[in-house]
Design an enzyme around this catalytic site. Structure first.
Site, PDB file in Angstrom:
ATOM      1  N   GLY A  31       0.827  -1.211   0.000  1.00  0.00           N
ATOM      2  CA  GLY A  31       0.000   0.000   0.000  1.00  0.00           C
ATOM      3  C   GLY A  31       0.860   1.259   0.000  1.00  0.00           C
ATOM      4  N   THR A  33       0.881   3.744   2.774  1.00  0.00           N
ATOM      5  CA  THR A  33       1.386   4.143   4.094  1.00  0.00           C
ATOM      6  C   THR A  33       2.729   3.477   4.382  1.00  0.00           C
ATOM      7  OG1 THR A  33      -0.910   4.318   4.825  1.00  0.00           O
ATOM      8  CG2 THR A  33       0.794   4.274   6.555  1.00  0.00           C
ATOM      9  N   GLY A  88      -0.204  -1.808   6.468  1.00  0.00           N
ATOM     10  CA  GLY A  88      -1.331  -0.876   6.530  1.00  0.00           C
ATOM     11  C   GLY A  88      -2.627  -1.646   6.719  1.00  0.00           C
ATOM     12  N   ALA A  89      -3.726  -0.961   6.590  1.00  0.00           N
ATOM     13  CA  ALA A  89      -5.043  -1.616   6.653  1.00  0.00           C
ATOM     14  C   ALA A  89      -6.062  -0.710   5.977  1.00  0.00           C
ATOM     15  CB  ALA A  89      -5.452  -1.866   8.105  1.00  0.00           C
ATOM     16  N   ASP A  90      -7.189  -1.316   5.627  1.00  0.00           N
ATOM     17  CA  ASP A  90      -8.273  -0.515   5.038  1.00  0.00           C
ATOM     18  C   ASP A  90      -9.219  -0.015   6.114  1.00  0.00           C
ATOM     19  OD1 ASP A  90      -7.419  -0.968   2.322  1.00  0.00           O
ATOM     20  OD2 ASP A  90      -7.964  -3.051   2.723  1.00  0.00           O
ATOM     21  N   GLU A 109       0.297 -10.898   2.937  1.00  0.00           N
ATOM     22  CA  GLU A 109       0.295 -10.038   4.132  1.00  0.00           C
ATOM     23  C   GLU A 109      -0.030 -10.867   5.371  1.00  0.00           C
ATOM     24  OE1 GLU A 109      -2.581  -7.110   2.958  1.00  0.00           O
ATOM     25  OE2 GLU A 109      -1.045  -5.719   2.258  1.00  0.00           O
TER      26      GLU A 109
HETATM   27  O1  DER Z   1      -4.215  -4.032   1.019  1.00  0.00           O
HETATM   28  C1  DER Z   1      -3.886  -3.800   2.192  1.00  0.00           C
HETATM   29  O2  DER Z   1      -4.286  -4.465   3.163  1.00  0.00           O
HETATM   30  C2  DER Z   1      -2.963  -2.650   2.418  1.00  0.00           C
HETATM   31  O3  DER Z   1      -2.387  -2.698   3.647  1.00  0.00           O
HETATM   32  C3  DER Z   1      -3.645  -1.400   2.056  1.00  0.00           C
HETATM   33  O4  DER Z   1      -5.020  -1.513   1.980  1.00  0.00           O
HETATM   34  C4  DER Z   1      -3.353  -0.168   2.878  1.00  0.00           C
HETATM   35  O5  DER Z   1      -3.300   0.823   1.915  1.00  0.00           O
HETATM   36  P1  DER Z   1      -2.944   2.342   2.196  1.00  0.00           P
HETATM   37  O6  DER Z   1      -1.802   2.348   3.198  1.00  0.00           O
HETATM   38  O7  DER Z   1      -2.517   2.828   0.845  1.00  0.00           O
HETATM   39  O8  DER Z   1      -4.191   2.969   2.714  1.00  0.00           O
END
Ligand code: DER
Length: 253
Positions: A31, A33, A88-90, A109
């Site tokens: 991602g 971040t 990261g995460a959504d 991941e």
């Molecule tokens: O795909 C994922 O799980 C990534 O961690 C991602 O969604 C995080 O993306 P971002 O840091 O661009 O928001």
């Protein structure tokens, strides 16, 4: 505060708190971040022997472009656990459960997150919700291409209104392929109950009243034939998980 500034602040704080320069193996997620996380690690890392485990093609490129050395997950010596994994995460809920897979890298991941002693989720304030599927509407699910009709049908029977195959019409005609050459289905569900919600009697969590608890739904989806992995990270098998978020300047962990 701009979102990029919030991502960067969360990344700098996460690395300051959770990256130990004596680390030998560090997981790097996918991602945007995570790019700030790698930059912050680069500033603090002095051990030339340190190796970074990517969670897919993009993650490996971020490591290499920062001048750091990747090692493939399946090249890790059997007894090696990663000192820490950053990703990261959504969306992240109050129990640090995460929706992941916006970048279609959820399978690797999860492999990397579970191989780490500590999983650190770095997420800006937008991701910070009381329940999953509040702001981010769907659960990303990685499936074998031949199983798509079967999985779509099964998801509808357990309450997903309109599950869809992820296509990328701009970059490619037809469905997106993951690093495993699988497809992604994005499945909408009503906001997911936490285990605290179920304990408080806010729902049974088994989908019979239309509401699912995070872990229950994750397990049910995982059992559908053709599903490789589900974009719900919960409990992380006992890994010490912390989520760092920057909420308009203040920091909550
Ligand atoms: O795909 C994922 O799980 C990534 O961690 C991602 O969604 C995080 O993306 P971002 O840091 O661009 O928001």
């Amino acid at each position: 505060e701009t979102i990029e500034a919030a991502k960067k602040a969360a990344a700098i704080q996460a690395v300051a708190e959770h990256f130990d320069p004596s680390a030998t193996h560090v997981g790097i997620g996918s991602g945007t971040t995570i790019v700030y996380v790698v930059e912050a690690i680069k500033d603090r890392s002095t051990n030339p022997q340190i190796r970074f485990v990517p969670t897919g093609y993009q993650s490996r490129q971020v490591i290499i472009q920062a001048g750091l050395t990747p090692i493939a997950f399946d090249s890790l010596p059997d007894n090696v656990m990663l000192d820490v994994a950053f990703d990261g995460a959504d969306e992240v809920d109050e129990e640090l459960n995460c929706i992941k897979g916006g970048g279609a890298c959820l399978f690797q991941e999860k492999l990397v997150a579970e191989r780490a002693r500590k999983f650190v989720c770095v997420a800006d304030y937008r991701k910070n919700q009381s329940r999953l599927l509040t702001n981010w509407p769907t659960i990303p699910i990685e499936v074998a291409p031949i199983s798509v009709p079967n999985v779509l049908k099964s998801l509808q029977t357990i309450g997903s209104t309109n599950p869809k195959l992820r296509t990328t019409l701009l970059e490619k005609s037809g469905p997106l392929k993951t690093d495993q050459d699988f497809f992604i289905i994005d499945a909408p569900f009503p906001a997911l109950l936490t285990s605290a919600d179920v304990a408080a009697g806010k729902g049974k969590g088994d989908g019979t009243d239309g509401k699912w608890e995070v872990n229950r739904l994750s397990q049910v989806i995982k059992e559908i034939t053709g599903v490789l992995e589900v974009g719900i990270f919960s409990g992380l098998n006992g890994v010490d998980a912390e989520a760092l978020r920057v909420k308009e300047g203040s920091l909550r962990t």
